[in-house]
Motif scaffolding. Structure first.
Motif, PDB file in Angstrom:
ATOM      1  N   GLU A  11       0.850  -1.205   0.000  1.00  0.00           N
ATOM      2  CA  GLU A  11       0.000   0.000   0.000  1.00  0.00           C
ATOM      3  C   GLU A  11       0.881   1.249   0.000  1.00  0.00           C
ATOM      4  O   GLU A  11       1.708   1.439   0.880  1.00  0.00           O
ATOM      5  CB  GLU A  11      -0.918  -0.024   1.219  1.00  0.00           C
ATOM      6  CG  GLU A  11      -1.664   1.266   1.485  1.00  0.00           C
ATOM      7  CD  GLU A  11      -2.448   1.811   0.299  1.00  0.00           C
ATOM      8  OE1 GLU A  11      -3.234   1.060  -0.293  1.00  0.00           O
ATOM      9  OE2 GLU A  11      -2.247   3.005  -0.038  1.00  0.00           O
ATOM     10  N   GLN A  56      -9.891   4.979  -1.189  1.00  0.00           N
ATOM     11  CA  GLN A  56     -10.893   6.061  -1.212  1.00  0.00           C
ATOM     12  C   GLN A  56     -11.943   5.847  -0.130  1.00  0.00           C
ATOM     13  O   GLN A  56     -12.410   6.795   0.495  1.00  0.00           O
ATOM     14  CB  GLN A  56     -11.622   6.089  -2.542  1.00  0.00           C
ATOM     15  CG  GLN A  56     -10.760   6.350  -3.742  1.00  0.00           C
ATOM     16  CD  GLN A  56     -11.568   6.034  -4.993  1.00  0.00           C
ATOM     17  OE1 GLN A  56     -12.487   6.751  -5.342  1.00  0.00           O
ATOM     18  NE2 GLN A  56     -11.225   4.947  -5.652  1.00  0.00           N
ATOM     19  N   GLN A 112     -21.578  13.259   1.148  1.00  0.00           N
ATOM     20  CA  GLN A 112     -21.130  12.752   2.453  1.00  0.00           C
ATOM     21  C   GLN A 112     -20.206  13.747   3.124  1.00  0.00           C
ATOM     22  O   GLN A 112     -20.264  13.956   4.335  1.00  0.00           O
ATOM     23  CB  GLN A 112     -20.377  11.441   2.274  1.00  0.00           C
ATOM     24  CG  GLN A 112     -21.262  10.303   1.866  1.00  0.00           C
ATOM     25  CD  GLN A 112     -20.435   9.079   1.538  1.00  0.00           C
ATOM     26  OE1 GLN A 112     -19.210   9.131   1.490  1.00  0.00           O
ATOM     27  NE2 GLN A 112     -21.100   7.982   1.312  1.00  0.00           N
TER      28      GLN A 112
HETATM   29  C1  LIG Z   1     -14.983  10.409  -0.259  1.00  0.00           C
HETATM   30  C2  LIG Z   1     -15.540   9.142  -0.876  1.00  0.00           C
HETATM   31  C3  LIG Z   1     -16.708   8.577  -0.350  1.00  0.00           C
HETATM   32  C4  LIG Z   1     -17.226   7.397  -0.879  1.00  0.00           C
HETATM   33  N1  LIG Z   1     -18.354   6.866  -0.329  1.00  0.00           N
HETATM   34  C5  LIG Z   1     -18.865   5.714  -0.800  1.00  0.00           C
HETATM   35  C6  LIG Z   1     -20.041   5.133  -0.198  1.00  0.00           C
HETATM   36  O1  LIG Z   1     -20.637   5.668   0.709  1.00  0.00           O
HETATM   37  N2  LIG Z   1     -20.482   3.953  -0.695  1.00  0.00           N
HETATM   38  C7  LIG Z   1     -19.860   3.312  -1.718  1.00  0.00           C
HETATM   39  O2  LIG Z   1     -20.296   2.223  -2.079  1.00  0.00           O
HETATM   40  N3  LIG Z   1     -18.763   3.837  -2.326  1.00  0.00           N
HETATM   41  C8  LIG Z   1     -18.242   5.028  -1.891  1.00  0.00           C
HETATM   42  N4  LIG Z   1     -17.142   5.585  -2.492  1.00  0.00           N
HETATM   43  C9  LIG Z   1     -16.493   4.858  -3.606  1.00  0.00           C
HETATM   44  C10 LIG Z   1     -15.578   3.761  -3.042  1.00  0.00           C
HETATM   45  O3  LIG Z   1     -14.805   4.292  -1.974  1.00  0.00           O
HETATM   46  C11 LIG Z   1     -14.652   3.189  -4.103  1.00  0.00           C
HETATM   47  O4  LIG Z   1     -15.433   2.655  -5.147  1.00  0.00           O
HETATM   48  C12 LIG Z   1     -13.754   2.079  -3.521  1.00  0.00           C
HETATM   49  O5  LIG Z   1     -12.943   2.595  -2.481  1.00  0.00           O
HETATM   50  C13 LIG Z   1     -12.857   1.477  -4.595  1.00  0.00           C
HETATM   51  O6  LIG Z   1     -12.026   0.551  -3.980  1.00  0.00           O
HETATM   52  P1  LIG Z   1     -10.666   0.054  -4.660  1.00  0.00           P
HETATM   53  O7  LIG Z   1     -10.030  -0.852  -3.677  1.00  0.00           O
HETATM   54  O8  LIG Z   1     -10.919  -0.435  -6.012  1.00  0.00           O
HETATM   55  O9  LIG Z   1      -9.776   1.369  -4.844  1.00  0.00           O
HETATM   56  P2  LIG Z   1      -9.307   2.500  -3.835  1.00  0.00           P
HETATM   57  O10 LIG Z   1     -10.279   2.666  -2.751  1.00  0.00           O
HETATM   58  O11 LIG Z   1      -8.985   3.671  -4.708  1.00  0.00           O
HETATM   59  O12 LIG Z   1      -7.965   1.922  -3.205  1.00  0.00           O
HETATM   60  C14 LIG Z   1      -6.782   1.808  -3.943  1.00  0.00           C
HETATM   61  C15 LIG Z   1      -5.578   1.778  -3.019  1.00  0.00           C
HETATM   62  O13 LIG Z   1      -4.402   1.551  -3.806  1.00  0.00           O
HETATM   63  C16 LIG Z   1      -3.355   2.376  -3.333  1.00  0.00           C
HETATM   64  N5  LIG Z   1      -2.387   2.566  -4.425  1.00  0.00           N
HETATM   65  C17 LIG Z   1      -2.529   3.312  -5.568  1.00  0.00           C
HETATM   66  N6  LIG Z   1      -1.435   3.205  -6.346  1.00  0.00           N
HETATM   67  C18 LIG Z   1      -0.580   2.374  -5.687  1.00  0.00           C
HETATM   68  C19 LIG Z   1       0.716   1.859  -5.985  1.00  0.00           C
HETATM   69  N7  LIG Z   1       1.358   2.173  -7.116  1.00  0.00           N
HETATM   70  N8  LIG Z   1       1.307   1.037  -5.088  1.00  0.00           N
HETATM   71  C20 LIG Z   1       0.662   0.696  -3.933  1.00  0.00           C
HETATM   72  N9  LIG Z   1      -0.568   1.155  -3.601  1.00  0.00           N
HETATM   73  C21 LIG Z   1      -1.182   1.971  -4.468  1.00  0.00           C
HETATM   74  C22 LIG Z   1      -4.050   3.655  -2.902  1.00  0.00           C
HETATM   75  O14 LIG Z   1      -3.247   4.377  -1.967  1.00  0.00           O
HETATM   76  C23 LIG Z   1      -5.334   3.106  -2.297  1.00  0.00           C
HETATM   77  O15 LIG Z   1      -5.191   2.847  -0.914  1.00  0.00           O
HETATM   78  C24 LIG Z   1     -16.580   6.773  -1.981  1.00  0.00           C
HETATM   79  C25 LIG Z   1     -15.424   7.345  -2.537  1.00  0.00           C
HETATM   80  C26 LIG Z   1     -14.901   8.522  -1.994  1.00  0.00           C
HETATM   81  C27 LIG Z   1     -13.659   9.153  -2.602  1.00  0.00           C
END
Ligand SMILES: Cc1cc2nc3c(=O)[nH]c(=O)nc-3n(C[C@H](O)[C@H](O)[C@H](O)COP(=O)(O)OP(=O)(O)OC[C@H]3O[C@@H](n4cnc5c(N)ncnc54)[C@H](O)[C@@H]3O)c2cc1C
Length: 553
Positions: free
Chosen positions: A257, A264, A384
């Motif tokens: 990470e 997000q 939110q």
């Molecule tokens: C403020 C906010 C509120 C939200 N509220 C809701 C909600 O109420 N309900 C809902 O269903 N969805 C919500 N969402 C959407 C939801 O958060 C996302 O769809 C979800 O987090 C996506 O998950 P993910 O694991 O695919 O990616 P992400 O959550 O983007 O996680 C990706 C991770 O990868 C890491 N990363 C990136 N590049 C690298 C790299 N090169 N090496 C190592 N690590 C890396 C990042 O630091 C991050 O921790 C919200 C989004 C935001 C921004």
């Protein structure tokens, strides 16, 4: 300071004694347990505890009390101890009242009587709500103090990093807190760079980087092995979900990470649509639970380390991470999600981290108590953010470009914004510039219909204007759509034909990218649903593809 209190309230003396007995049996070591036999006497106790400076962690209250119902009591008691967890004891016939209590008073849980045996029906629920309370309560000083300034971008970075990694600290503001001067003077005469992080053992670090903070906070930053069955890049919901499934099925997993687990979702003040949590849960809470679960299954989480490059020599992938370490694996899952788009208007860059923030950083929101703040964006995450900020700020103005929020936001959020007097919504409002002298001072907003510009002064601005996929470390080796999202599985086929450079004698598996053995899940994957539950599910189903792949190598 004495241990926090648990207060049981029931008008039936026998029941009140039984609840008190069960609470003492399990929690007496860490909590003081009290009981009251009416809402009125319980309120007197609550007021006395407040006056003495004590803390209340839990109210466990019967709904059916003749003079004051449980919900009525909780509504009054929680204005005195807002952080205390609220659990209602109900009969089956009161279930609807309890469900309504989730919305009306933020009820944390309801238990249907009888709760015996407590090991099965009471303690699991209370363990859970009390661990939430411990994680969110501002507990007394635990050792780490951050002395900094609200105008310093690095102070914001350090606070944000510690908060998102759930490392407790005390914030000491040089402009507001009398302790700051004494702490800085202890370093010797002259000016000091900010922030300075003081440790319980007397050491200090001036403006430490995130890796140092992670190491000092007891987080792991270096791999313990050179080879893993599966490396996952990104510990957002998709990466954490996949890690839990993979490790529980016996794979050796490293989760890398770049910043802090949670992604997000970790920035979300309240996720309300996640199944099984009727009251909703914060991103920090979801992350804490997921990280604990992943570690319990033996996942190795490397924090504050980004994947910088990937080399493939079939059947192995070698991953280079910041700081110079390399680790190899049979399968690589890319779950790097998306990062917030940057507000590209004059003045914004100068005050980023000093009054202008991307997402609602929980660590900053409290600093704007009683102030006017702005939120930019028209989606659910902006809503939110607005709601969360309205708990502290005097006025929260939402600046949205569209003409109707309902086109881009869930209706329940639109309704709630409309019912909150602190919140003002401006549609057709485009941010054209930001002003500030080292710190956010005002935003220039253009009315998209009239073209008129207006200067609005405030203390801070929080920006939510969409996201772009984070795939830079894969360079151009893996196929993406025009927006940069990773194409996987059947989407790689062109009218049934495999890509020209695809060499295995099989089609790509469902979550497999255009390089065999590299997989994608969550927001970074082309066509994925951008939601927490969807990302977790995508991580889990990517594992099915990974198992299929591992059986071929
Ligand atoms: C403020 C906010 C509120 C939200 N509220 C809701 C909600 O109420 N309900 C809902 O269903 N969805 C919500 N969402 C959407 C939801 O958060 C996302 O769809 C979800 O987090 C996506 O998950 P993910 O694991 O695919 O990616 P992400 O959550 O983007 O996680 C990706 C991770 O990868 C890491 N990363 C990136 N590049 C690298 C790299 N090169 N090496 C190592 N690590 C890396 C990042 O630091 C991050 O921790 C919200 C989004 C935001 C921004």
């Amino acid at each position: 300071m004495s241990n926090p209190f648990l207060l049981a309230v029931d008008d039936d003396p026998g029941v009140a004694r039984a609840v008190e007995r069960d609470l003492r049996a399990r929690y007496a070591e860490d909590y003081n347990v009290l009981r009251a036999e009416s809402g009125a006497s319980a309120l007197q106790t609550v007021q006395a505890l407040k006056q003495r400076g004590d803390r209340v962690a839990l109210f466990l209250v019967d709904q059916r009390m003749p003079e004051m119902t449980g919900v009525e009591f909780l509504s009054q008691a929680s204005s005195i101890f807002p952080a205390a967890r609220k659990v209602l004891l109900t009969a089956y016939s009161d279930t609807q009242v309890a469900i309504e209590g989730i919305n009306s008073i933020g009820l944390d849980y309801y238990l249907v009587k009888p709760w015996t045996p407590p090991e099965r029906n009471l303690y699991p629920v209370l363990d859970d709500v009390l661990s939430d309370w411990v994680a969110s309560a501002s507990l007394p000083y635990t050792g780490l103090r951050v002395v900094g300034s609200l105008t310093s971008v690095d102070s914001h970075r350090v606070k944000d990093f510690l908060t998102r990694n759930l490392i407790p600290y005390t914030w000491v503001d040089v402009d507001r807190d009398p302790d700051a001067e004494a702490l800085l003077t202890s370093l010797g005469p002259g000016e000091h760079d900010l922030p300075v992080v003081f440790f319980a053992d007397g050491r200090h670090l001036v403006n430490p980087d995130n890796v140092t903070l992670a190491e000092e906070g007891g987080l792991s930053t270096r791999p313990s092995q050179e080879f893993y069955d599966l490396i996952i890049a990104g510990a957002g919901p998709a990466g954490l979900g996949a890690a839990v499934y993979a490790a529980s099925e016996g794979l050796r997993v490293a989760l890398v990470e770049g910043d802090a687990p949670g992604g997000q979702a970790g920035q979300s003040a309240r996720i309300e649509n996640y199944l099984g949590f009727p009251k909703g849960l914060s991103g920090a809470d979801l992350t804490r639970r997921a990280v604990t679960q992943a570690k319990r299954f033996g996942v190795e989480i490397l924090t504050a380390r980004s994947v910088e490059a990937v080399e493939t020599e079939h059947p192995y992938h070698t991953v280079s991470i910041t700081g110079g370490d390399q680790l190899s694996c049979q399968a690589l899952l890319v779950a790097t999600g998306a990062s917030t788009r940057i507000l590209d208007v004059p003045g914004a860059e100068d005050v980023t981290g000093a009054g202008l923030y991307y997402g609602t950083t929980v660590s900053e929101a409290r600093n704007f108590t009683g102030e006017r703040v702005f939120v930019v964006g028209g989606g659910n995450s902006a809503a939110q953010g607005v709601e969360f900020l309205s708990r502290f700020a005097r006025r929260v103005t939402l600046l949205a470009r569209g003409s109707d929020l309902a086109n881009s936001m869930s209706q329940y959020l639109v309704d709630r914004l409309g019912q909150n007097d602190v919140i003002e919504v401006r549609n057709r409002a485009e941010v054209v510039a930001v002003e500030g002298d080292g710190r956010f001072g005002a935003v220039i907003v253009r009315d998209k219909d009239s073209g008129e510009e207006e200067r609005l002064e405030g203390a801070a601005m929080f920006v939510y204007i969409g996201a772009k996929p984070r795939t830079e470390f894969l360079a151009e080796r893996v196929r993406t759509d025009p927006a940069g999202f990773l194409i996987t599985g059947p989407d790689l086929l062109d009218r049934g034909k495999r890509p020209a450079d695809w060499w295995p004698k099989r089609d790509p598996f469902l979550h497999e990218c255009s390089v065999p053995g590299i997989f994608a899940a969550g927001d970074v994957r082309h066509g994925s649903v951008k939601r927490v539950a969807a990302a977790i599910g995508d991580g889990g189903s990517a594992l099915h593809s990974i198992h299929q792949y591992l059986s071929t190598v």
